[in-house]
Design a protein around this motif. Structure first.
Motif, PDB file in Angstrom:
ATOM      1  N   PHE A  65      -9.456  -4.008   7.215  1.00 44.22           N
ATOM      2  CA  PHE A  65     -10.259  -3.245   6.270  1.00 44.22           C
ATOM      3  C   PHE A  65     -10.707  -4.024   5.039  1.00 44.22           C
ATOM      4  O   PHE A  65     -11.637  -3.609   4.345  1.00 44.22           O
ATOM      5  N   LEU A  66     -10.044  -5.135   4.732  1.00 49.01           N
ATOM      6  CA  LEU A  66     -10.369  -5.899   3.521  1.00 49.01           C
ATOM      7  C   LEU A  66     -10.618  -7.361   3.882  1.00 49.01           C
ATOM      8  O   LEU A  66      -9.886  -7.947   4.666  1.00 49.01           O
ATOM      9  N   SER A  67     -11.629  -7.939   3.272  1.00 50.01           N
ATOM     10  CA  SER A  67     -11.914  -9.359   3.519  1.00 50.01           C
ATOM     11  C   SER A  67     -10.954 -10.223   2.703  1.00 50.01           C
ATOM     12  O   SER A  67     -10.334  -9.751   1.742  1.00 50.01           O
ATOM     13  N   ASN A  68     -10.841 -11.486   3.065  1.00 47.18           N
ATOM     14  CA  ASN A  68      -9.984 -12.403   2.312  1.00 47.18           C
ATOM     15  C   ASN A  68     -10.449 -12.544   0.872  1.00 47.18           C
ATOM     16  O   ASN A  68      -9.641 -12.653  -0.042  1.00 47.18           O
ATOM     17  N   ARG A  73      -9.505 -11.502  -4.924  1.00 50.60           N
ATOM     18  CA  ARG A  73     -10.068 -11.119  -6.221  1.00 50.60           C
ATOM     19  C   ARG A  73      -9.629  -9.751  -6.722  1.00 50.60           C
ATOM     20  O   ARG A  73      -9.433  -9.576  -7.921  1.00 50.60           O
ATOM     21  N   LEU A  74      -9.490  -8.787  -5.819  1.00 53.75           N
ATOM     22  CA  LEU A  74      -9.230  -7.414  -6.242  1.00 53.75           C
ATOM     23  C   LEU A  74      -7.801  -6.937  -6.020  1.00 53.75           C
ATOM     24  O   LEU A  74      -7.349  -6.016  -6.690  1.00 53.75           O
ATOM     25  N   TYR A  75      -7.092  -7.532  -5.057  1.00 59.07           N
ATOM     26  CA  TYR A  75      -5.777  -7.003  -4.677  1.00 59.07           C
ATOM     27  C   TYR A  75      -4.705  -8.092  -4.617  1.00 59.07           C
ATOM     28  O   TYR A  75      -4.049  -8.268  -3.585  1.00 59.07           O
ATOM     29  N   PRO A  76      -4.455  -8.811  -5.716  1.00 57.65           N
ATOM     30  CA  PRO A  76      -3.472  -9.904  -5.686  1.00 57.65           C
ATOM     31  C   PRO A  76      -2.014  -9.459  -5.855  1.00 57.65           C
ATOM     32  O   PRO A  76      -1.117 -10.286  -5.883  1.00 57.65           O
ATOM     33  N   THR A  77      -1.775  -8.145  -5.960  1.00 60.74           N
ATOM     34  CA  THR A  77      -0.406  -7.640  -6.083  1.00 60.74           C
ATOM     35  C   THR A  77      -0.201  -6.514  -5.070  1.00 60.74           C
ATOM     36  O   THR A  77      -1.157  -5.917  -4.577  1.00 60.74           O
ATOM     37  N   ALA A  80      -1.658  -3.220  -6.431  1.00 56.15           N
ATOM     38  CA  ALA A  80      -3.117  -3.146  -6.297  1.00 56.15           C
ATOM     39  C   ALA A  80      -3.497  -2.891  -4.843  1.00 56.15           C
ATOM     40  O   ALA A  80      -4.427  -2.124  -4.568  1.00 56.15           O
ATOM     41  N   LEU A  81      -2.779  -3.496  -3.912  1.00 55.69           N
ATOM     42  CA  LEU A  81      -3.057  -3.306  -2.496  1.00 55.69           C
ATOM     43  C   LEU A  81      -2.796  -1.860  -2.085  1.00 55.69           C
ATOM     44  O   LEU A  81      -3.575  -1.262  -1.351  1.00 55.69           O
ATOM     45  N   ARG A  82      -1.706  -1.271  -2.584  1.00 57.15           N
ATOM     46  CA  ARG A  82      -1.406   0.136  -2.284  1.00 57.15           C
ATOM     47  C   ARG A  82      -2.480   1.075  -2.825  1.00 57.15           C
ATOM     48  O   ARG A  82      -2.705   2.139  -2.275  1.00 57.15           O
ATOM     49  N   ALA A  83      -3.123   0.683  -3.909  1.00 54.79           N
ATOM     50  CA  ALA A  83      -4.145   1.518  -4.535  1.00 54.79           C
ATOM     51  C   ALA A  83      -5.545   1.253  -3.986  1.00 54.79           C
ATOM     52  O   ALA A  83      -6.496   1.913  -4.398  1.00 54.79           O
TER      53      ALA A  83
END
Length: 109
Positions: A65-68, A73-77, A80-83
């Protein structure tokens, strides 16, 4: 090239050893096995960065669902990934499941 021979392990046979259950870092379910996920993908400079242990369904879905670039850039934790908006439907579904493996692949382009 010569093949390496595996040495027999010391201790009880593997059939008698119970597998310890571990917890997925994303869905927080008890699972039998996890794999290491680089929070910032190696391709985006995260080779030596922080990692989290994810179950196979979560690990596959994160990359589905998410590109590298988005991951870096958006989900480094983990928080953030859970959200992540793109994972909310998946996370609601997986938390109610008892599956250990799923198959979900990106469509061919």
């Amino acid at each position: 090239m010569a093949r390496r021979r595996l040495r027999p392990t010391q201790g009880p046979p593997l059939s008698n050893v119970s597998e310890a259950e571990t917890r997925c870092g994303l869905c927080e379910r008890e699972v039998q096995a996890t794999s290491r996920h680089h929070l910032v993908p190696r391709e985006e400079g995260g080779r030596y960065g922080p990692t989290v242990e994810l179950c196979q369904p979560c690990h596959s879905s994160v990359h589905r669902f998410l590109s590298n670039r988005e991951l870096a850039r958006l989900y480094p934790t983990v928080e953030a990934l859970r959200a992540a908006e793109g994972l909310q439907t998946y996370l609601r579904w997986i938390k109610r499941q008892r599956v250990e493996r799923i198959t979900n692949r990106r469509a061919r382009r």
